[in-house]
Design an enzyme around this catalytic site. Structure first.
Site, mmCIF file in Angstrom:
data_model
loop_
_atom_site.group_PDB
_atom_site.id
_atom_site.type_symbol
_atom_site.label_atom_id
_atom_site.label_comp_id
_atom_site.label_asym_id
_atom_site.label_seq_id
_atom_site.Cartn_x
_atom_site.Cartn_y
_atom_site.Cartn_z
ATOM 1 N N CYS A 9 -5.319 34.099 50.530
ATOM 2 C CA CYS A 9 -5.588 35.409 49.938
ATOM 3 C C CYS A 9 -5.125 36.487 50.908
ATOM 4 C CB CYS A 9 -7.083 35.541 49.656
ATOM 5 S SG CYS A 9 -7.555 37.170 49.022
ATOM 6 N N CYS B 73 -8.420 38.370 52.317
ATOM 7 C CA CYS B 73 -9.457 37.777 53.175
ATOM 8 C C CYS B 73 -9.048 36.471 53.854
ATOM 9 C CB CYS B 73 -10.736 37.559 52.372
ATOM 10 S SG CYS B 73 -10.621 36.239 51.147
ATOM 11 N N CYS C 176 -0.279 31.277 37.455
ATOM 12 C CA CYS C 176 0.752 32.306 37.575
ATOM 13 C C CYS C 176 0.181 33.404 38.477
ATOM 14 C CB CYS C 176 1.086 32.836 36.184
ATOM 15 S SG CYS C 176 2.462 33.977 36.147
#
Length: 168
Positions: free
Chosen positions: A82, A85, A154
């Site tokens: 991510c 984070c 996706c």
């Protein structure tokens, strides 16, 4: 008599509501719920830490232009985390070329990706987001590779950072 019939019909027509004008189904989205994530920051903190595009995608559930991500054609071994984070989300061995214009994976790292329903374009879609900070990643479809999971994650490349295998 004819005038009365015409008047009555016109009142009935004006007073009727079509199905398309009124939705009877109540739509609940992630923003309606009070969800607390492990990583929880103010809007100002997110704006300060993320690029403009990352903020738009991760915090406002935006979509980057198709074909614009530098991660789209990345074939290196490693893990996709991510961008907000650093939670590990997808492994490179599960990435494939879907032809959609966005990085696609046939499976996620279990427990690190959460799901919700979104109706933003008028149809029901499965939205996926980071389970740790709540950042919007993209959507899940059932048109993925049949020889594996049949699922296509996706994902907006702006929501991801790539960590090569030799850096882990």
């Amino acid at each position: 008599m004819i005038k009365r019939m015409i008047f009555t019909l016109s009142i009935l027509l004006v007073g009727c509501k079509g199905n398309s004008q009124e939705k009877t189904e109540e739509v609940k989205t992630r923003t309606d719920k009070q969800v607390t994530y492990k990583v929880n920051k103010t809007d100002a903190e997110w704006r300060n830490e993320l690029s403009e595009l990352q903020y738009y995608v991760l915090r406002k559930a935006g979509t980057e232009p198709a074909g614009s991500s530098e991660l789209l054609d990345n074939k290196k071994k490693g893990v996709y985390v991510c961008a907000a984070c650093n939670t590990e989300l997808f492994r490179s061995e599960h990435k494939y070329d879907s032809g959609s214009g966005w990085p696609s994976f046939d499976r996620e790292i279990k427990g690190n990706v959460a799901y919700d329903v979104d109706y933003k374009i008028g149809v029901k879609r499965t939205e996926e987001h980071c389970a740790v900070c709540g950042g919007h990643l993209g959507h899940v479809f059932d048109d993925g590779p049949r020889e594996t999971t049949g699922i296509r994650h996706c994902v907006n490349g702006a929501a991801l950072k790539f960590v090569p295998a030799d850096n882990q």
